[in-house]
Design a protein around this motif. Sequence first.
Motif, PDB file in Angstrom:
ATOM      1  N   THR A  89       4.798 -55.649 -49.764  1.00  0.00           N
ATOM      2  CA  THR A  89       5.487 -56.152 -50.979  1.00  0.00           C
ATOM      3  C   THR A  89       5.533 -55.277 -51.970  1.00  0.00           C
ATOM      4  O   THR A  89       6.447 -55.239 -52.976  1.00  0.00           O
ATOM      5  CB  THR A  89       4.933 -57.510 -51.328  1.00  0.00           C
ATOM      6  OG1 THR A  89       3.596 -57.460 -51.772  1.00  0.00           O
ATOM      7  CG2 THR A  89       5.055 -58.481 -50.434  1.00  0.00           C
ATOM      8  N   TYR A  91       6.442 -52.253 -52.108  1.00  0.00           N
ATOM      9  CA  TYR A  91       7.877 -51.464 -51.973  1.00  0.00           C
ATOM     10  C   TYR A  91       8.902 -52.394 -51.522  1.00  0.00           C
ATOM     11  O   TYR A  91      10.076 -51.849 -50.983  1.00  0.00           O
ATOM     12  CB  TYR A  91       7.552 -50.711 -50.307  1.00  0.00           C
ATOM     13  CG  TYR A  91       6.388 -49.877 -50.396  1.00  0.00           C
ATOM     14  CD1 TYR A  91       6.209 -48.772 -51.663  1.00  0.00           C
ATOM     15  CD2 TYR A  91       5.513 -49.812 -49.479  1.00  0.00           C
ATOM     16  CE1 TYR A  91       5.146 -47.942 -51.594  1.00  0.00           C
ATOM     17  CE2 TYR A  91       4.432 -48.976 -49.551  1.00  0.00           C
ATOM     18  CZ  TYR A  91       4.246 -48.051 -50.669  1.00  0.00           C
ATOM     19  OH  TYR A  91       3.177 -47.105 -50.550  1.00  0.00           O
ATOM     20  N   GLU A  92       8.976 -53.261 -52.518  1.00  0.00           N
ATOM     21  CA  GLU A  92      10.244 -54.031 -52.618  1.00  0.00           C
ATOM     22  C   GLU A  92      10.762 -54.115 -53.858  1.00  0.00           C
ATOM     23  O   GLU A  92      10.072 -53.780 -54.751  1.00  0.00           O
ATOM     24  CB  GLU A  92       9.964 -55.667 -52.208  1.00  0.00           C
ATOM     25  CG  GLU A  92       9.752 -55.933 -51.007  1.00  0.00           C
ATOM     26  CD  GLU A  92       9.595 -57.256 -50.539  1.00  0.00           C
ATOM     27  OE1 GLU A  92       9.579 -57.742 -49.532  1.00  0.00           O
ATOM     28  OE2 GLU A  92       8.987 -58.185 -51.635  1.00  0.00           O
ATOM     29  N   ARG A 121      12.929 -51.909 -47.644  1.00  0.00           N
ATOM     30  CA  ARG A 121      13.093 -52.906 -48.829  1.00  0.00           C
ATOM     31  C   ARG A 121      13.431 -52.696 -50.123  1.00  0.00           C
ATOM     32  O   ARG A 121      13.598 -53.602 -50.897  1.00  0.00           O
ATOM     33  CB  ARG A 121      11.603 -53.711 -48.526  1.00  0.00           C
ATOM     34  CG  ARG A 121      11.462 -54.349 -47.223  1.00  0.00           C
ATOM     35  CD  ARG A 121      10.051 -54.816 -47.445  1.00  0.00           C
ATOM     36  NE  ARG A 121       9.811 -55.795 -46.002  1.00  0.00           N
ATOM     37  CZ  ARG A 121       9.644 -57.160 -46.022  1.00  0.00           C
ATOM     38  NH1 ARG A 121       9.843 -57.695 -47.038  1.00  0.00           N
ATOM     39  NH2 ARG A 121       9.433 -57.663 -44.955  1.00  0.00           N
TER      40      ARG A 121
END
Length: 292
Positions: A89, A91-92, A121
């Motif tokens: 997450t 890398y979102e 992402r």
Amino acid sequence: MLRNLDMTALRSFVTVAEMGGVTRAAGVLNLTQSAVSMQLKRLEESLDLSLLDRSARTIGLTPAGEQLLGYARKILSVNDEALSRLTATEYEGEIKLGVPHDIIYPWVPQALRRFAADFPRMQVKLVSAPTRRLLNMLGRGEIDLILTTEERSGPGGQVLVELPLLWIGAIGGSAWRRKPLPIAFCSNCIFRSGVLQALNTHDVHWEMAVESELDNAVEAAVSADLGVHVALEGCLPRHTEVIHHGGALPPLPSQKINMYRLKQDDAVSAALAEIVRQTYVSPPPLRAVAMG
């Protein structure tokens, strides 16, 4: 016929080899001893090889097992890295990259493709604006990473490449032969003041034949042979070419493409910056075009 190795069995095999036995490995893997033993048996049967030496009190590896262990560690490492990168997450989100219009091609699309593959992402918002505006946006914290065209690098900037600045005109055009010299420029182009200064220094009479706030309007006018313009080597707009003027026009200073980052400790922007840097090390396509 190609076959696929069982990733679960490979992980059990590596864990048994590292722990020195099935019992310890089962505890690490949170599996029963029988489940681990079954996976090891299935792996040996799929390869038709004996991987474990069970003759002693502690389990050892056969020569084939020692050879597989190196491959298995690499396979699991790549698998774990891919899953982490694709599902983590952290890398979102969104990252903003600012690039002047005239240097988007040919390098930036290559860099964005690589970044999208590594960080699927993350959404990249590409902001196209003149160098001065991008520097101001970075100073206000409105953008994560920018590329600029400057004669030198400012504080915190990294020089990616230095390129000659060239006179360009319409393909087969004759605007550069006219007197006074018709010039086409955007009002906010960072090359403008330096080019006009070079013309004045060399006593070349000129007139601003085309002036616009839009880059593509200037490119259209130049391609129609209404005036001449300048571009970095490898970044020519479509329907234009380098003017081989034989000294009729003054020489121009080379320019640097620089990179600036907002946050030095941000992993995602650091990854994008490294991809951009690596892309600029590679030679551009033979015919690069800047598209409006």
